[in-house]
Every structure is written in structure tokens, then in C-alpha cells.
Design a protein around this motif. Structure first.
Motif: not given
Length: 331
Positions: A17-25, A28-29, A33-36, A99-105
Motif C-alpha cells: 500500500p502506498h504511504e504518503h510522504r509529508i510533502q504530499d499532504v 509547507r513541507a 523541499s522546493e527551497r532546499s 525523493r520528496t516532490l516527484m510522484s512516488d506511486v
């Protein structure tokens, strides 16, 4: 998920089962990541600029002490550090973005024949568009702009390094130290040559007047200006121009073989042939120094000579073509 049976003895466990990252929900996170990512791309750009600045500003002979490496070239150290940072930040930024912003599905696709059906091609294009959309490249303009800036600047490092190939040759390969009025100086005695010094059937090596062995550029200049001088009975000279450019049967040819630049040193006085000892290219000095055997591609260049008011042999100009092996400017 499927169940094992006789036709398919191994069950397909399916995808976890797919687990959402914090950036997905949390937007602000995602912004963090975008600024990083943008910061890493920006650091890459700054490192590339620093690379170019170091190349220009740091002297080649400057050294620094770096523990535990000891004394090393300051220029090489600066170039290595800045280029390494520039490349690392591009790679790290791309990985962090993925790893943080592109889709990981995870998506499973059935195997299909190599020849794609029309509906498969449509699905590929649709998947590509969907992937481009999920990469947020269009929406995350800060990442897009800094990434493009980093990727645009980092190749400049390679362009700058091309400077180390040295200055352009210009016309140096086409010219030697010979010019009108330059005396022919015997390489062995270091004295100017008179016609009486050159006997029929002898081979003499000469250099331009003013070129001394202790000169810092002696090897470079003699590699282009070295001469072979032989005396042939005028009636034995077959080439009309060779006879016109000689003096009383004394002819002067480049000593540098036109194959790979070896010095020619073997002369056969009965046939007037000279032999290059490296690859046995043979030239006929009685017939315009044309190639009669071996891999050389063209005749030896001849130097037009005469005698000055004091009775010494002198050049009447430079070679009319480049000496030595053919190079890309020829023709």
C-alpha cells in the motif's frame, strides 16, 4: 494480487500500500523541499562561477599546505573543490527533488510485444504527460529556473579548461627562422658556409644565423629550420625549379621528414637519395626531393639560396610551404 494455481504456480504478491510522504499532504513541507532543491542548484551555480574565478585568478605556480596532503597546487585544489561542489549539488538537488516532490506511486505494467500497438503508444504518451505533470516542473518554477541555471553554467567549467590546451598555433607552423639574408651556418663548426665548403657528394647540416643551442627555444626552432645541404653536378639536377633555387649545384632542403617529422641523416651520393631512418621514406634530391619510396606523403621543402657580397651562402627567403609532416592547415 493473485492466487497461485496450476497455470500460474507463483502468486503475484502485488504492490504494498502506498504511504504518503509529508510533502504530499503538507504544502509547507513541500515548499521547504522546493527551497532546499533550489538552494543546491544555486550553490552549484556559485561553485561554477568560483571555478572560473579560480582559474583566472590563481597563479599556476602557487602552492598551499593542506593537511594531510601536504603542499599541493593551489590552482588544482581550488578547481577540484569548486567543480566537485558544482557537480555534487546538481546531483543531490535532482535526487532530493525526485525523493520528496516527484510522484512516488509505483506502477506495474504487463509485458507486451516490442512492436507497440496504437493504444500502447497512446498510453505511453499519456504516461509521459502524466509524469511531466507530477514532476511539478511547470508548477515549481523556482526549482525549474535554478536547475536550468545550474545545468547551463556547469558546462562552462569544461570550456574554461580548454584554455589549458595552450595558445592557438596561428601561422607558426607555416614559418621558420629562415628569411632573406640569413646566413647558412654549419651545425658542426658553427661557422657560416661558403660554396667552397660544400664538396660534391657531401652532406652538410645547417641552421639559421643567430640560432644558438643555449637559446630556450632552440629545440622548437631547429625542428622547423634544420637544413640538409648537398652539392650535385648542375647537369644531374632534373627539376627546373630546384636548379633555379640552387647555387652552383648546391641545394638546401628541409632535414625534417614529411612523414612523422624524423630528422633525415642518410645520403647516398651516387643516386642522390636520402633516407629517413625511422620508416625508410626515401627522397630523390636530384629531382625536387620527391618521394620515391616509403610512407611520406609529399616532397621535402626546398630553401632558395644564393651568395652574399662576402661570399657566404645565404637564404633568399623562407620555405614556401610548411616543413615536416602534413598538418590540418595544409591544403
Amino acid at each position: 494480487m493473485s492466487v497461485a494455481d496450476e497455470k500460474h504456480p507463483f502468486a503475484d504478491p502485488g504492490l504494498p500500500p502506498h504511504e504518503h510522504r509529508i510533502q504530499d499532504v503538507d504544502e509547507r513541507a513541500a515548499k521547504r523541499s522546493e527551497r532546499s532543491v533550489a538552494l543546491m542548484f544555486t550553490v552549484s551555480m556559485l561553485a561554477t562561477i568560483a571555478f572560473i574565478a579560480a582559474f583566472v585568478a590563481i597563479p599556476v605556480d602557487k602552492s598551499v599546505y593542506i593537511f594531510p596532503l601536504g603542499h599541493i597546487s593551489a590552482l588544482n585544489f581550488a578547481l577540484g573543490i569548486t567543480l566537485g561542489i558544482a557537480l555534487f549539488c546538481i546531483g543531490a538537488g535532482a535526487v532530493h527533488w525526485a525523493r520528496t516532490l516527484m510522484s512516488d506511486v509505483e506502477i506495474a505494467d504487463e509485458r507486451h510485444p516490442i512492436e507497440a500497438e496504437p493504444e500502447v503508444r497512446e498510453k505511453v504518451f499519456a504516461d509521459f504527460k502524466q509524469g511531466a505533470k507530477e514532476s511539478a516542473l511547470g508548477r515549481r518554477k523556482l526549482i525549474r529556473n535554478t536547475m536550468l541555471g545550474a545545468l547551463t553554467l556547469v558546462p562552462l567549467s569544461g570550456v574554461v579548461l580548454l584554455r589549458d590546451l595552450g595558445p592557438l598555433p596561428g601561422t607558426k607552423l607555416r614559418h621558420t627562422l629562415w628569411s632573406k639574408g640569413k646566413l647558412l651556418v654549419n651545425m658542426n663548426t658553427n661557422q657560416p658556409l661558403r660554396p667552397s665548403d660544400v664538396a660534391v657528394g657531401s652532406l652538410t647540416f645547417a641552421k639559421p644565423e643567430g640560432l644558438e643551442e643555449h637559446d630556450h627555444d632552440f629545440q622548437n626552432e631547429i625542428a622547423k629550420a634544420a637544413l640538409m645541404i648537398v652539392r650535385i653536378q648542375p647537369e644531374d639536377i632534373k627539376d627546373k625549379r630546384e636548379l633555379e633555387w640552387s647555387h652552383e649545384g648546391i641545394v638546401a632542403y628541409s632535414k625534417i621528414c614529411t612523414h612523422v617529422g624524423c630528422p633525415i641523416s642518410l645520403y647516398e651520393q651516387q643516386t642522390h637519395h636520402v633516407l629517413c631512418p625511422c620508416h625508410q621514406s626515401t627522397f630523390d634530391l636530384s629531382d625536387g626531393a620527391r618521394v620515391i619510396f616509403g610512407p611520406a606523403g609529399h616532397a621535402l621543402p626546398q630553401l632558395r639560396i644564393g651568395v652574399n657580397d662576402e661570399g657566404y651562402l645565404e637564404a633568399l627567403g623562407d620555405f614556401e610551404e610548411p616543413v615536416g609532416p602534413a598538418f590540418w592547415e595544409r591544403g
